[in-house]
Design a protein around this motif. Sequence first.
Motif, PDB file in Angstrom:
ATOM      1  N   GLY A 113     -64.398  44.258  -6.353  1.00 54.63           N
ATOM      2  CA  GLY A 113     -63.863  42.981  -5.867  1.00 54.63           C
ATOM      3  C   GLY A 113     -64.965  41.980  -5.592  1.00 54.63           C
ATOM      4  N   ALA A 114     -64.684  40.725  -5.908  1.00 50.34           N
ATOM      5  CA  ALA A 114     -65.705  39.671  -5.822  1.00 50.34           C
ATOM      6  C   ALA A 114     -66.217  39.489  -4.390  1.00 50.34           C
ATOM      7  CB  ALA A 114     -65.135  38.353  -6.352  1.00 50.34           C
ATOM      8  N   PHE A 115     -65.305  39.423  -3.415  1.00 50.61           N
ATOM      9  CA  PHE A 115     -65.739  39.242  -2.030  1.00 50.61           C
ATOM     10  C   PHE A 115     -66.509  40.466  -1.531  1.00 50.61           C
ATOM     11  CE2 PHE A 115     -62.729  35.678  -1.703  1.00 50.61           C
ATOM     12  CZ  PHE A 115     -63.504  34.774  -0.990  1.00 50.61           C
ATOM     13  N   LYS A 117     -68.205  42.660  -3.264  1.00 50.99           N
ATOM     14  CA  LYS A 117     -69.524  42.716  -3.910  1.00 50.99           C
ATOM     15  C   LYS A 117     -70.505  41.786  -3.205  1.00 50.99           C
ATOM     16  CE  LYS A 117     -69.061  44.168  -8.709  1.00 50.99           C
ATOM     17  NZ  LYS A 117     -67.744  44.801  -8.710  1.00 50.99           N
ATOM     18  N   ALA A 118     -70.067  40.561  -2.931  1.00 53.96           N
ATOM     19  CA  ALA A 118     -70.950  39.598  -2.255  1.00 53.96           C
ATOM     20  C   ALA A 118     -71.347  40.128  -0.876  1.00 53.96           C
ATOM     21  CB  ALA A 118     -70.267  38.238  -2.146  1.00 53.96           C
TER      22      ALA A 118
END
Lengths: 266, 266
Positions: A113-115, A117-118
């Motif tokens: 997931g993008a969030f 990962k960040a």
Amino acid sequence: MAAVKGASRLRFFTAWFCPYAQRAWIALNHHRIPYTPIEALSITEDKGYVKHPVLLQHNPKGLVPTILPAEAEEKGKGAAAPAVFESLLCIEFADEYANEKNLSNKPNLMPKGAFAKAQARIMASWVDRQICSPFYRVLIRKDQKERDDAFAELLANLRVFAKNIHPQGPFFYGTDLSIVDVALAPWAYRFYILEHYRGKGFGIPANDTTLSPYFRWYDAVVELPAVKDTLQDKKKLAAVYERYADASAKSMVGDAVRAGKEAHDI
Amino acid sequence: MAAVKGASRLRFFTAWFCPYAQRAWIALNHHRIPYTPIEALSITEDKGYVKHPVLLQHNPKGLVPTILPAEAEEKGKGAAAPAVFESLLCIEFADEYANEKNLSNKPNLMPKGAFAKAQARIMASWVDRQICSPFYRVLIRKDQKERDDAFAELLANLRVFAKNIHPQGPFFYGTDLSIVDVALAPWAYRFYILEHYRGKGFGIPANDTTLSPYFRWYDAVVELPAVKDTLQDKKKLAAVYERYADASAKSMVGDAVRAGKEAHDI
């Protein structure tokens, strides 16, 4: 390790005592990526290093970890090989390489997931700057107050880490090892070195209940085969840090911290 | 921008004059990710900032860019929102978010392949440290020699960048915009500010043939709609940097560079 069909062996430039290299080593082990380890730093009598010439060809700073494809040409003899360095980037590389080559049946070290990962990148970098870097200040700075302050900072941030470990644990995000765990593990294993050189006040307090999730985390991390294989004899390892503790180390980290910079700035 | 079905609008905390925020802005634009921009820093009369309270809740340093999910709760009222910050991480986030939500028909800003991804991360970080950070030393350091040295360093590294641009260009990796281009673009647009405040010797030399690939790169980058939309009036933008040039800026970058650190260290 079982031979993996069709996979070439990466060349892994490492140093057995280096915690940054150990991060990459754990990540490669985790995914069972086939690699040829190359001890690339020899400690010299004047406490500097002799560095492997191929490492120096491919990494401008001559730092470990550095990962090269097996087929890498020497510079000047062909296209420059795409060297991978910076320890946290090596962890992400291990995930991506294992997925690309279909090597691994283990979960990725980066969450999905993008969030998420960040968040993982932010947290791993936070561990690097806020826990690992103060470790060197405790050892290398000569002023007692600076050492005390660095250790207080390390301990306060270790409590933040402990507080943020997934409630079910044992790892930072729960049941699976992640980049955040790998970022800290080599230093967690080395914390005894602070007490060894700086005395009783520099041990991680075993009876501190705010650190309980950390101790549980630690016990689980060092039992993982991918980590266990990278753990060195504690006496032998402590001896390497004498160069830092008596301020004679001629390394980039030693020079940076003596000059008032941080280990993560090199 | 066309409404995108099923996508919530991210909250994008930015400042119109901030090149770090501009990196995230370009990346969001590139993928046409729906977002609500929030001007989060107001410059005060004493040349400090007033920061948006929601930004301060979610980012410990109160720095832009910071990206929040649309549904983010205020802290204390629910689960902490997963804030995304650090400008280079925001670029990777834009790729991953666009892919996850199926928003984009544009190529990713990160290249494909494990080695290529690692290279792009290393190169973007190199641009950040070796080209963008010296920009602030030229403006903020008071000693003339330090300014001269910083500009010489910037120019030498810009030549390295130019030399490494893909031979067919116009972008760093060829025909597609990448994280490496986005890392440099906001500073490339601001180089005129150095000449404005520091005089003739601080312009990028237009007749320097070793920089030809760079000038070709620059002309292509500023014409991209995703970039063009983020470019500010040059006179208005220069005025913001007077605070750096007369050493009065009360910002984290200003404080860091005055104290002998680098912009990338904050």
